[in-house]
Design a protein around this motif. Structure first.
Motif, short mmCIF file in Angstrom:
data_model
loop_
_atom_site.label_atom_id
_atom_site.label_comp_id
_atom_site.label_asym_id
_atom_site.label_seq_id
_atom_site.Cartn_x
_atom_site.Cartn_y
_atom_site.Cartn_z
N GLY A 166 42.64 40.21 36.98
CA GLY A 166 43.16 41.40 36.31
C GLY A 166 42.06 42.25 35.70
O GLY A 166 42.11 43.48 35.77
N ALA A 167 41.05 41.61 35.14
CA ALA A 167 39.93 42.35 34.54
C ALA A 167 39.19 43.16 35.59
O ALA A 167 38.79 44.30 35.33
N LEU A 168 39.02 42.60 36.76
CA LEU A 168 38.32 43.32 37.83
C LEU A 168 39.18 44.43 38.43
O LEU A 168 38.66 45.47 38.84
N GLU A 169 40.48 44.20 38.49
CA GLU A 169 41.37 45.17 39.13
C GLU A 169 42.01 46.14 38.15
O GLU A 169 42.71 47.06 38.56
N LEU A 190 35.79 43.89 29.11
CA LEU A 190 36.77 43.98 30.19
C LEU A 190 38.18 43.75 29.64
O LEU A 190 38.38 42.89 28.78
N PRO A 191 39.14 44.48 30.13
CA PRO A 191 40.51 44.31 29.64
C PRO A 191 41.06 42.93 29.99
O PRO A 191 40.84 42.42 31.08
N GLY A 192 41.72 42.33 29.02
CA GLY A 192 42.38 41.05 29.27
C GLY A 192 41.51 39.83 29.02
O GLY A 192 41.99 38.70 29.10
N GLU A 215 29.76 43.47 36.98
CA GLU A 215 29.05 43.35 38.26
C GLU A 215 28.76 41.89 38.60
O GLU A 215 28.93 41.46 39.74
N ASN A 216 28.32 41.10 37.61
CA ASN A 216 28.10 39.67 37.84
C ASN A 216 29.37 39.00 38.33
O ASN A 216 29.34 38.20 39.27
N LEU A 217 30.49 39.32 37.67
CA LEU A 217 31.77 38.72 38.03
C LEU A 217 32.22 39.17 39.41
O LEU A 217 32.71 38.36 40.20
N GLU A 218 32.02 40.43 39.73
CA GLU A 218 32.39 40.94 41.05
C GLU A 218 31.60 40.24 42.14
O GLU A 218 32.16 39.87 43.18
N LYS A 219 30.30 40.05 41.92
CA LYS A 219 29.45 39.41 42.94
C LYS A 219 29.87 37.96 43.18
O LYS A 219 29.89 37.51 44.32
#
Length: 104
Positions: free
Chosen positions: A70-73, A19-21, A39-43
């Motif tokens: 930031g990594a998710l977005e 993931l970036p960042g 996906e784990n982080l998003e959940k």
């Protein structure tokens, strides 16, 4: 057909180290709390990931929270810090208070 579906699923999995960042140390910490993929982080969500890191004995700073968001977005953590700092700090503080009440 099934092989193609499995390959597509495997290809769509993004490991946190990619993931970036997020650097190697961040990815290692996340792995230690059972977050291995985007996906784990998003959940779980970035705020609860921070709570889990703290419970596990890590000392993540606010930059870690900004980096998770930031990594998710798909944006740089510094942009997250500039645009959503107050919102995220308040959310983290509220989650810490709830966590403290639950785990007295």
């Amino acid at each position: 057909m099934l092989t193609n579906i499995i390959q597509i699923q495997r290809d769509s999995i993004v490991n946190v180290e990619n993931l970036p960042g997020l650097g190697p140390k961040s990815a290692l910490w996340l792995n230690k709390i059972d977050i291995f993929t985007k996906e784990n982080l998003e959940k779980l969500g970035p705020v609860m990931a921070m709570i889990r890191l703290e419970r596990a004995g890590f000392n993540p700073g606010l930059n870690m929270l900004y980096a998770l968001v930031g990594a998710l977005e798909g944006i740089h953590w510094q942009e997250v810090a500039r645009s959503r700092k107050t919102e995220l700090v308040l959310a983290l503080d509220a989650a810490r208070e709830l966590d403290k009440d639950i785990y007295k």
